[in-house]
Scaffold this motif. Structure first.
Motif, PDB file in Angstrom:
ATOM      1  N   THR A 192       4.485   4.009   3.653  1.00  0.00           N
ATOM      2  CA  THR A 192       4.263   2.863   2.761  1.00  0.00           C
ATOM      3  C   THR A 192       4.609   1.561   3.483  1.00  0.00           C
ATOM      4  O   THR A 192       3.833   0.599   3.449  1.00  0.00           O
ATOM      5  CB  THR A 192       5.144   2.994   1.496  1.00  0.00           C
ATOM      6  OG1 THR A 192       4.799   4.201   0.853  1.00  0.00           O
ATOM      7  CG2 THR A 192       4.934   1.822   0.541  1.00  0.00           C
TER       8      THR A 192
ATOM      9  N   SER B 207       0.855  -1.183   0.000  1.00  0.00           N
ATOM     10  CA  SER B 207       0.000   0.000   0.000  1.00  0.00           C
ATOM     11  C   SER B 207       0.895   1.238   0.000  1.00  0.00           C
ATOM     12  O   SER B 207       1.655   1.482   0.947  1.00  0.00           O
ATOM     13  CB  SER B 207      -0.884  -0.033   1.246  1.00  0.00           C
ATOM     14  OG  SER B 207      -1.666   1.108   1.314  1.00  0.00           O
ATOM     15  N   ILE B 208       0.832   1.996  -1.086  1.00  0.00           N
ATOM     16  CA  ILE B 208       1.719   3.163  -1.240  1.00  0.00           C
ATOM     17  C   ILE B 208       1.193   4.345  -0.426  1.00  0.00           C
ATOM     18  O   ILE B 208       0.035   4.734  -0.543  1.00  0.00           O
ATOM     19  CB  ILE B 208       1.829   3.576  -2.730  1.00  0.00           C
ATOM     20  CG1 ILE B 208       2.218   2.370  -3.597  1.00  0.00           C
ATOM     21  CG2 ILE B 208       2.819   4.733  -2.914  1.00  0.00           C
ATOM     22  CD1 ILE B 208       3.574   1.774  -3.321  1.00  0.00           C
TER      23      ILE B 208
ATOM     24  N   SER C 228       1.785  -1.183   4.485  1.00  0.00           N
ATOM     25  CA  SER C 228       1.918  -2.507   3.873  1.00  0.00           C
ATOM     26  C   SER C 228       2.100  -3.567   4.955  1.00  0.00           C
ATOM     27  O   SER C 228       1.485  -4.638   4.896  1.00  0.00           O
ATOM     28  CB  SER C 228       3.118  -2.534   2.922  1.00  0.00           C
ATOM     29  OG  SER C 228       2.971  -1.535   1.961  1.00  0.00           O
TER      30      SER C 228
ATOM     31  N   THR D 294       8.015   6.994   2.464  1.00  0.00           N
ATOM     32  CA  THR D 294       8.467   5.594   2.459  1.00  0.00           C
ATOM     33  C   THR D 294       8.058   4.893   3.752  1.00  0.00           C
ATOM     34  O   THR D 294       7.592   3.758   3.731  1.00  0.00           O
ATOM     35  CB  THR D 294      10.004   5.544   2.321  1.00  0.00           C
ATOM     36  OG1 THR D 294      10.380   6.422   1.267  1.00  0.00           O
ATOM     37  CG2 THR D 294      10.482   4.141   1.992  1.00  0.00           C
TER      38      THR D 294
END
Lengths: 212, 210
Positions: free
Chosen positions: A137, A129-130, A141, A134
């Motif tokens: 993300t 999942s963006i 995720s 960072t």
């Protein structure tokens, strides 16, 4: 009148808390009173919110077929009371069957639509999942992977149709880890909810006795 | 007659509920809603049965002078008090739940404190049970213990004083691993419920008739 009520509440609170010392007549008094008043309260509640508005008021308000259809649940209700007479007790199975049939019918349809499918939908999350950054993300995720793996492995743990060997054993082991963390977290949360109730009662007592 | 009719009633009711779900048009469209109302009405009558059972048990206890029979008087007094105030308030205000009513007076000053204190008392028993049960003997038991400790610390200020991130970890434990475990259990339970419902509607499961 309110002052009397406050003192009754304080007395009953102390009576229940006295059980922490040991079982005693004050606790038993409060315990039995609790059972009695709760039973009475629920009878009034059910009749005020269920039977009166749904049966009596509707029967008086409706006309035609709608009115006479209400006879069916009323008859089922009276059939339920047949349990009082041993010879006719078997008739109470009819309303029981009716309620069981409704519960079964709803479980087959509404439960699937309202619980099972939404729960599965909420589990089928994107494993990558963006986010805006960072770290976001990675966090999103990771959380999605945790939910997906946790649900699948918890289900595998309860799968008893095959012996837990090989991949199934690994899956069920991971499932236990999630289940244990889940039970621990639920337990901790429940304890704190009870503690907050206790704090509420103690605060009330302190206020009554003028110490706060 | 005694077994066949109930099985037919269960089948018809369950089957009609399913049909009404898939054909949401008259005359079946509102059948599920109608059945739920009827269910609530029948449920209201079962309360009378429960009340009768409670009365019989306690009157018998008093007449036979069983241990603790004096407390049955307290129970019956509480029951009568709430029923009398309930019906009196109903007649006076049109609803027993009017805030000025004697029924709500009983609710606020007797039921609420008793209920809250009873649940508060459980805090002690849960804690003492946990002390005996939560020994970090195995890896799984340690996980349970650590998760419970973190969630408890995360709910109180001292947790934040120990480590500022404890509330964050506590929330994460509740929102991610706990959610996953709970969801796994729930899906399993609901699937079991669906299978059981099918068995009941088809008349394979008949234990509710015994």
């Amino acid at each position: 009148m309110n002052l009397l009520g406050t003192w009754i509440a304080a007395g009953l609170t102390v009576a229940i808390l006295s059980f922490l010392y040991r079982d005693n007549p004050f606790y038993k008094f409060a315990e039995h009173l609790f059972v009695g008043v709760s039973a009475g309260y629920w009878v009034i509640y059910i009749w005020a919110f269920d039977v009166k508005p749904m049966l009596i008021d509707e029967f008086l308000r409706q006309a035609g077929v709608e009115k006479w259809l209400l006879i069916i649940p009323a008859v089922f209700g009276v059939m339920m009371l047949m349990r009082w007479v041993p010879r006719t007790a078997w008739i109470s199975r009819w309303p029981i069957s009716f309620t069981v049939g409704i519960a079964a019918g709803l479980a087959l349809t509404a439960q699937v639509q309202g619980y099972i499918i939404p729960q599965i939908q909420a589990t089928l999350l994107p494993l990558v999942s963006i986010g805006k950054t960072t770290s976001e993300t990675i966090a999103r995720s990771f959380n999605n992977i945790m939910i997906f793996v946790g649900v699948v492995c918890a289900l595998l743990f309860f799968y008893f149709s095959r012996e837990h060997k090989g991949a199934l054993k690994v899956g069920s082991k991971v499932g236990i880890i999630f289940l244990m963390i889940g039970f621990g977290a639920s337990f901790g949360y429940t304890v704190m909810a009870r503690i907050s109730l206790l704090i509420g009662r103690l605060t009330f007592l302190l206020q009554v006795f003028g110490l706060r | 007659m005694k077994r066949e009719v109930p099985i037919i009633i269960t089948f018809l009711t369950g089957f009609l509920c399913v049909i009404a779900f898939f054909i949401p048009h008259p005359p079946l469209g509102d059948l599920q809603q109608r059945f739920l109302v009827w269910y609530a009405i029948v449920y209201g009558f079962t309360m009378v049965l429960g009340l009768d059972s409670l009365l019989k048990y306690n009157v018998k206890k008093i007449t036979q002078r069983k241990e603790g029979w004096q407390y049955s008087y307290v129970l019956l007094f509480g029951l009568a008090l709430v029923l009398v105030t309930g019906f009196q308030s109903w007649l006076k205000y049109g609803t027993p739940f009017e805030l000025r009513s004697s029924f709500m007076y009983c609710y606020i000053h007797i039921i609420v404190p008793l209920q809250a204190t009873m649940f508060a008392l459980l805090a002690f028993f849960i804690s003492s049970a946990a002390y005996r049960a939560f020994r970090a003997r195995t890896f799984e038991a340690t996980l349970l213990l650590v998760a419970a400790a973190i969630v408890m610390l995360g709910r109180v200020p001292i947790g934040k004083m120990i480590w500022s991130e404890i509330p964050v970890v506590s929330d994460w434990l509740l929102n991610i691993p706990q959610l996953a475990a709970k969801r796994g259990i729930q899906i399993g339970v609901y699937l079991g419920g669906v299978v059981m419902s099918l068995r009941i509607i088809l008349g394979i499961e008949r234990t509710y008739l015994t």
